[in-house]
Design a protein around this motif. Structure first.
Motif, PDB file in Angstrom:
ATOM      1  N   PRO A 116       8.307  -2.231  -3.494  1.00 48.43           N
ATOM      2  CA  PRO A 116       8.465  -1.489  -4.749  1.00 48.43           C
ATOM      3  C   PRO A 116       7.265  -0.609  -5.061  1.00 48.43           C
ATOM      4  N   GLN A 117       6.087  -0.968  -4.523  1.00 51.28           N
ATOM      5  CA  GLN A 117       4.873  -0.227  -4.875  1.00 51.28           C
ATOM      6  C   GLN A 117       4.818   1.175  -4.271  1.00 51.28           C
ATOM      7  N   VAL A 118       5.742   1.509  -3.355  1.00 52.00           N
ATOM      8  CA  VAL A 118       5.709   2.853  -2.774  1.00 52.00           C
ATOM      9  C   VAL A 118       6.119   3.903  -3.806  1.00 52.00           C
ATOM     10  N   ARG A 119       6.726   3.463  -4.915  1.00 50.41           N
ATOM     11  CA  ARG A 119       7.163   4.410  -5.942  1.00 50.41           C
ATOM     12  C   ARG A 119       6.062   4.713  -6.951  1.00 50.41           C
ATOM     13  N   TRP A 120       4.899   4.051  -6.844  1.00 49.09           N
ATOM     14  CA  TRP A 120       3.843   4.241  -7.829  1.00 49.09           C
ATOM     15  C   TRP A 120       3.113   5.550  -7.589  1.00 49.09           C
ATOM     16  N   ARG A 121       2.658   6.149  -8.671  1.00 54.07           N
ATOM     17  CA  ARG A 121       1.893   7.393  -8.572  1.00 54.07           C
ATOM     18  C   ARG A 121       0.529   7.118  -7.942  1.00 54.07           C
ATOM     19  N   HIS A 260       3.260 -13.003 -10.853  1.00 53.29           N
ATOM     20  CA  HIS A 260       2.476 -12.294  -9.839  1.00 53.29           C
ATOM     21  C   HIS A 260       3.235 -12.289  -8.520  1.00 53.29           C
ATOM     22  N   HIS A 261       3.166 -11.173  -7.806  1.00 56.42           N
ATOM     23  CA  HIS A 261       3.891 -11.003  -6.543  1.00 56.42           C
ATOM     24  C   HIS A 261       2.912 -10.539  -5.467  1.00 56.42           C
ATOM     25  N   CYS A 271       4.741  -8.418 -11.223  1.00 52.37           N
ATOM     26  CA  CYS A 271       6.107  -8.021 -10.908  1.00 52.37           C
ATOM     27  C   CYS A 271       7.063  -8.260 -12.066  1.00 52.37           C
ATOM     28  N   LEU A 272       6.645  -9.008 -13.085  1.00 48.38           N
ATOM     29  CA  LEU A 272       7.524  -9.279 -14.222  1.00 48.38           C
ATOM     30  C   LEU A 272       6.670  -9.739 -15.400  1.00 48.38           C
TER      31      LEU A 272
END
Length: 297
Positions: A116-121, A260-261, A271-272
């Motif tokens: 999911p972190q690939v979508r972060w700026r 934490h993830h 993560c949540l």
């Protein structure tokens, strides 16, 4: 083969720099780039639909997203080839065996997990030795962010300004070697490596009313069926949640839980976030709103 031959004829280096002086060349390059991204995006949405749900062609500018998609596609090809050679079906592959060890490279069913972190700026930099707070907006402050934090954020690009605005520490080793040694933490004392907490001043001055430490009658929590559950995924929903809590819960209790993830991540990340009031439960999915999570402060 023809594609590789054509790519080798593209202008490079000095020739490319000279051609960029032409408006026609720039316009043609931009148009070709956009069409190439659109074509690649359509292909990836077909081949790796789960990873590209809700994405746009310009998101492929994040190279990690492209690399992950190719990894996912190749893993599925490998899985299909194995099934073809062994005569098994996908259903057989996904059924867990009592004797088989759990997979560490994918989430259940042998399917590769999408990062999911690939979508972060701002991507997480696993090569940094020191922890640098990502907080750029400090709410409810009694003192501004420490200058050391500001300088560190500028140095790594978390804050506008860049390394040129940060004075370099004097030392006998010049150039790239000095930068490399500094990044590795060589020559620094342990107390110099740790930056202060962004809210260090506020935490040192915090005080609690005496009523907080007096015995109180226990309040029975409401039934799950009677408590609305609100999913927060967008900046607008996050802002509405904060405004509602500020309007209805000042001086009252709220409950917060953070998950934490660290799957496929060296440093790990939140993560949540779960927030509960006496009236509602909120589940915050932070992946698409990491840049706005500072509103919770």
């Amino acid at each position: 083969v023809d594609l590789v031959r054509a790519s080798r004829r593209l202008p490079q280096g000095e020739e490319h720099a000279i051609r960029r002086g032409s408006r026609d060349f720039l316009a043609a390059s931009k148009d070709l780039g956009q069409r190439s991204l659109s074509t690649a995006h359509r292909a990836l949405k077909f081949l790796d639909a789960s990873a590209h749900y809700g994405t746009k062609p310009e998101d492929l500018g994040n190279f990690n997203l492209l690399v992950d998609s190719i990894d996912n596609i190749l893993e599925r090809v490998d899985s299909s080839l194995k099934m073809a050679s062994t005569g098994t079906s996908r259903e057989d592959e996904e059924e867990p065996s009592a004797t088989s060890a759990p997979s560490t490279g994918a989430l259940g069913g042998g399917r590769p997990a999408v990062k999911p972190q690939v979508r972060w700026r701002q991507l997480v930099d696993n090569h940094r030795k020191e922890f640098i707070p990502r907080l750029v907006v400090k709410h409810n402050q009694r003192a501004p962010l420490n200058p050391a934090i500001l300088a560190a954020q500028k140095k790594v690009g978390l804050r506008k300004g860049g390394p040129s605005d940060v004075p370099a520490a004097p030392g006998p080793v010049p150039g790239a070697l000095a930068s490399h040694l500094e990044a590795m933490g060589v020559g620094k004392r342990p107390q110099d490596l740790a930056l202060p907490h962004p809210y260090e001043e506020e935490l040192a001055q915090v005080s609690w009313p005496d009523a907080f430490f007096q015995p109180a009658k226990a309040q029975k929590f409401g039934r799950m069926e009677d408590t609305p559950l609100v999913i927060v995924r967008t900046e607008r929903e996050l802002r509405q949640m904060v405004q509602e809590i500020q309007a209805t819960c000042i001086g009252k209790e709220i409950a917060i839980d953070v998950e934490h993830h660290d799957f496929r991540s060296y440093r790990g990340f939140v993560c949540l976030v779960q927030v509960s009031t006496r009236q509602k439960d909120f589940l915050i999915d932070p992946f698409d709103i990491f840049e706005q999570m500072h509103m919770l402060n």
